[in-house]
Every structure is written in C-alpha cells, then in structure tokens.
Design a protein around this motif. Structure first.
Motif, PDB file in Angstrom:
ATOM      1  N   HIS A  15       0.855  -1.192   0.000  1.00  9.65           N
ATOM      2  CA  HIS A  15       0.000   0.000   0.000  1.00  9.65           C
ATOM      3  C   HIS A  15       0.890   1.240   0.000  1.00  9.65           C
ATOM      4  CE1 HIS A  15      -4.280   1.159   0.523  1.00  9.65           C
ATOM      5  NE2 HIS A  15      -3.761   2.310   0.922  1.00  9.65           N
ATOM      6  N   VAL A  16       0.433   2.283  -0.692  1.00 10.65           N
ATOM      7  CA  VAL A  16       1.155   3.552  -0.749  1.00 10.65           C
ATOM      8  C   VAL A  16       0.268   4.647  -0.176  1.00 10.65           C
ATOM      9  CG1 VAL A  16       2.268   5.259  -2.236  1.00 10.65           C
ATOM     10  CG2 VAL A  16       2.471   2.820  -2.776  1.00 10.65           C
ATOM     11  N   LEU A  17       0.838   5.454   0.706  1.00  8.93           N
ATOM     12  CA  LEU A  17       0.141   6.618   1.260  1.00  8.93           C
ATOM     13  C   LEU A  17       0.575   7.843   0.463  1.00  8.93           C
ATOM     14  CD1 LEU A  17       0.683   5.850   5.054  1.00  8.93           C
ATOM     15  CD2 LEU A  17      -1.261   5.201   3.614  1.00  8.93           C
ATOM     16  N   CYS A  18      -0.387   8.547  -0.133  1.00  9.67           N
ATOM     17  CA  CYS A  18      -0.101   9.631  -1.070  1.00  9.67           C
ATOM     18  C   CYS A  18      -0.436  10.990  -0.458  1.00  9.67           C
ATOM     19  CB  CYS A  18      -0.913   9.443  -2.348  1.00  9.67           C
ATOM     20  SG  CYS A  18      -0.596   7.884  -3.199  1.00  9.67           S
ATOM     21  N   VAL A  19       0.389  11.985  -0.771  1.00  7.82           N
ATOM     22  CA  VAL A  19       0.165  13.325  -0.233  1.00  7.82           C
ATOM     23  C   VAL A  19      -0.439  14.279  -1.256  1.00  7.82           C
ATOM     24  CG1 VAL A  19       1.983  13.101   1.510  1.00  7.82           C
ATOM     25  CG2 VAL A  19       2.553  14.041  -0.744  1.00  7.82           C
ATOM     26  N   PHE A  20      -0.576  13.825  -2.502  1.00 10.63           N
ATOM     27  CA  PHE A  20      -1.211  14.651  -3.526  1.00 10.63           C
ATOM     28  C   PHE A  20      -2.440  13.925  -4.073  1.00 10.63           C
ATOM     29  CE2 PHE A  20       3.345  16.101  -4.030  1.00 10.63           C
ATOM     30  CZ  PHE A  20       3.148  17.271  -3.308  1.00 10.63           C
ATOM     31  N   PRO A  21      -3.538  14.631  -4.325  1.00 15.88           N
ATOM     32  CA  PRO A  21      -4.814  13.975  -4.619  1.00 15.88           C
ATOM     33  C   PRO A  21      -4.856  13.191  -5.922  1.00 15.88           C
ATOM     34  CG  PRO A  21      -5.010  16.375  -4.776  1.00 15.88           C
ATOM     35  CD  PRO A  21      -3.689  16.092  -4.162  1.00 15.88           C
ATOM     36  N   PHE A  22      -3.993  13.511  -6.889  1.00  6.50           N
ATOM     37  CA  PHE A  22      -4.050  12.806  -8.166  1.00  6.50           C
ATOM     38  C   PHE A  22      -3.265  11.489  -8.155  1.00  6.50           C
ATOM     39  CE2 PHE A  22      -0.436  15.742  -8.329  1.00  6.50           C
ATOM     40  CZ  PHE A  22       0.593  14.905  -8.743  1.00  6.50           C
ATOM     41  N   GLU A  23      -2.505  11.222  -7.106  1.00  4.95           N
ATOM     42  CA  GLU A  23      -1.590  10.079  -7.124  1.00  4.95           C
ATOM     43  C   GLU A  23      -2.275   8.707  -7.022  1.00  4.95           C
ATOM     44  OE1 GLU A  23       2.536  12.008  -5.419  1.00  4.95           O
ATOM     45  OE2 GLU A  23       0.971  11.451  -3.962  1.00  4.95           O
ATOM     46  N   PRO A  24      -3.302   8.522  -6.158  1.00  4.40           N
ATOM     47  CA  PRO A  24      -3.904   7.176  -6.081  1.00  4.40           C
ATOM     48  C   PRO A  24      -4.429   6.661  -7.412  1.00  4.40           C
ATOM     49  CG  PRO A  24      -4.553   8.462  -4.177  1.00  4.40           C
ATOM     50  CD  PRO A  24      -3.852   9.415  -5.121  1.00  4.40           C
TER      51      PRO A  24
END
Length: 386
Positions: A142-151
């Motif tokens: 799992h990756v935790l993303c800090v920018f909204p377009f990344e997931p």
C-alpha cells in the motif's frame, strides 16, 4: 486487533521524513497506545517513543556523484544489517517513509519474505523516474499519497493507495499572521521583505547560495530599502555570512537560525530553491522565484529523467507556470534579480497578479488539507487486517 499491539518497523530519511513519520506515529498510537516501533528515525520519532537503531541523518545525501559515492558503502551496509535484523525478527508491518532509493529495495525483500509493507509518500513518478513504478509495485502492499491525483495514477499500475493529504497543509495556517511573524523577527509592518531560502544541504549552500545573494544585492540597487532575511541551519551560518560579505551584504542580510516558517510568514516574496520549501511558500500564499543549481553531472542525469516542463511543486500542482523557474544555467544572479524585480513591481503596478496567485494557492491549500495522521493510520490498520 485492539488486543494485540502490532510491532512496527520504520525507516525515515532526513529531517522531512522524520517529521512525516512522527505524524504517522501520532495516528497509529491513537489506535494502539503504547505501540512499539523501531528502525531508522530522528528526533521527532524519538519523541513518540521510537527506538532508533540508526539515526535518520545517516541516509541524508544529495545528488548523483561524489557525495553519494563517499557515503554509498556505509548506506549499503546499514541496509544490509537492517534487512537481516528484520528478517530474523519480523515486524507486523514495515513502513518506509520517503527515502525511496533506500526503502523500495528493502520493502521488496521484506514483502517477498511475507512482511506487510507500506510506503509513505509516493515517489514522484509523475515528474521523474517513471520506471520506478514497477519497483513500487513489487515493494509496497500500500502507498500513502500526499497529492490527490496520485492514487488514481498508481491504480492504473495495480498499486493500492490512499490519499491522506499533505501534512504541511495542516501545519501552516490558511491565513498566516504576517505582522506577528515580522514582530518576532524584528521587522516593521511597512517593510518590504525578501525571504532567501537556498536550501540546507551542503551542495545547495555551495551551488545556490552565492547566486541568490548576488541577485539580492542587484535587487537592492533598485529597491535600496528592501529587507533580506535568510533562515539557516546553525552548521552553515558562518559560511553563509561569509558569502554575504562577498556579495556586499554585510549589515544588510539578516541570517536567522531555523525559523523558515516564520520567515515565510513575514515576507512579501521569496527567492527559493526547488524542493518541499516551495510548497511551504505556496501554502503561505507568497509570490516566489524558484531556482536550482547543482553539480553539472548530477544535472545532466536529472534532466534526462524529467517528465514535465515544471520543476517546482507549486507549478506542478497547478499544472502551469504560476511562478517563474530558473534552473541550472538559467539561474544567473542577473536573471534571478530580474524575476524578483517583476514581483516587486507587480506589488505596485499589477496588484491583481498578486491577488490571483493568492487565490490559486488558497485553493491548493484547501485541496491538500486533510487529517493526515488519522487517514494514514486507518490505511495502515486496514493493511494489517487484510
């Protein structure tokens, strides 16, 4: 799950990773008071009870050439020892915080051994190193993303991810108190203030600071009353003061220890090195001139990997050049001074340009403002429960 305290292993590189990991620990300790955690970390993590087997600054390197080569052997040895230790005494989950060059390979090996893995902060595959996406897929559950377009971008490659917001958006107020910041720095309300943020790494001090200070000296020839403030880490203060002397800024440049957020809150605009600090400046709603210079070989290697026309985070997130960028050979003192003067002139003759930038940055701030600690901890909890 509530009856069992999971054992967490973490690696955070540099001060920024230490800060992010501290926020993660806050959220996880809300779920699991007394949560044990070990690995590589810094003072922010230690305040949350983290047991650091190595300090995070052991992983702090910059560039592709001599500095990295000098440190490479030590870093490889640390990773080898850490991998062995974690495989012998397996944690419930391993969380790699930033430091992708160190963490992704380690995560891959731990995942192959049956350990659940989470990576916090998606590497900038949308800006640099697109091939790294395959490494992420093999490394992280799992990756935790800090920018909204990344997931959505990661989902296209079969990688599970959660948008958790950017921690800085909660740290920095929507409307910073400029007057209070100026009072703290001994500045007057009516002063025009240029913040100079050349970075804190040794290579940045060497390659960026002299050009920034020479540019500031040129700007003051046009605006002689301009106040100059530079936040510095203590280790580089004397070096920077020597550079200020060489640029003819003795008695003019105010060098303060740390306090970068106070300086950004106080300033009217900033001359700033590309990096996370540019996002901070955007969240403070400040006009800026973004620049970067590095050793020539490092620049040639980086340039080949660039995927977008922008380098600065504010421009990447806005999808256009909302602020000027001057990179490598373009970052001459004269060009930097010219870009700063355009913003200073706009304050008098085109205030709508300043107001429009403020609106763009306010919208950006709202889009990044989430309960990062809680969202990240909940995602980690679900990984453990899967």
């Amino acid at each position: 799950m509530s009856k069992h305290l999971p054992r967490i292993a973490m690696v955070a590189g540099e001060a920024s990773g230490d800060l992010l990991a501290g926020l993660l620990l806050d959220g996880m300790q809300h779920y699991w008071p007394g949560l044990p955690s070990q690995g590589i970390g810094g003072p922010q993590m230690a305040r949350r009870g983290f047991e650091a087997w190595w300090p995070s600054d052991k992983l702090a390197v910059h560039g592709y050439s001599l500095e990295v080569l000098r440190r490479l052997g030590e870093i490889i040895q640390i990773r080898r020892q850490l991998r062995t230790r974690l495989l012998q005494d397996k944690p419930d989950v391993f969380i790699g915080v930033d430091a992708p060059d160190f963490n992704l390979g380690l995560e891959r090996d731990l995942r192959a051994a049956g350990i659940k893995t989470v990576h916090f902060i998606c590497p900038s595959i949308w800006a640099w190193r697109a091939k790294r996406v395959e490494k992420i897929r093999r490394a992280a559950h799992h990756v935790l993303c800090v920018f909204p377009f990344e997931p959505e971008l990661l989902a296209r490659h079969g990688i599970a991810a959660t948008y958790v917001g950017h921690p800085l958006a909660n740290v920095i107020p929507l409307e910073p108190d400029r007057l209070a910041a100026r009072k703290a720095l001994g500045l007057e309300p009516e002063d025009t203030v240029l913040a100079i943020l050349p970075g804190s790494r040794g290579a940045e001090i060497k390659y960026i600071t002299p050009a920034f200070l020479q540019a500031a000296a040129l700007v003051r020839q046009v605006y002689p009353g301009l106040k100059l403030v530079l936040p510095a880490v203590p280790a580089w203060r004397a070096t920077i003061e020597g550079m200020a002397h060489a640029a003819g800024l003795d008695g003019v440049l105010q060098v303060v220890t740390g306090q970068s957020h106070t300086v950004l809150a106080a300033c009217d605009l900033t001359l700033i090195a590309s990096g996370t600090a540019t996002l901070e400046a955007a969240l403070f709603k400040r006009p800026m001139v973004i620049a970067y210079r590095m050793q020539s070989l490092s620049w040639q290697l980086m340039q080949r990997k660039q995927l977008q026309p922008w380098v600065g985070l504010p421009n990447i997130l806005c999808g256009e050049f909302v602020v000027p960028e001057l990179i490598q050979g373009a970052a001459t003192p004269q060009a930097l001074a010219g870009a700063v003067l355009e913003w200073l002139d706009a304050r008098q003759h085109a205030p709508e340009r300043i107001a429009g930038l403020h609106q763009r940055f306010m919208a950006l701030h709202h889009s990044l403002r989430r309960n990062t600690s809680a969202l990240a901890a909940d995602a980690i909890r679900q990984v453990l429960a899967a």
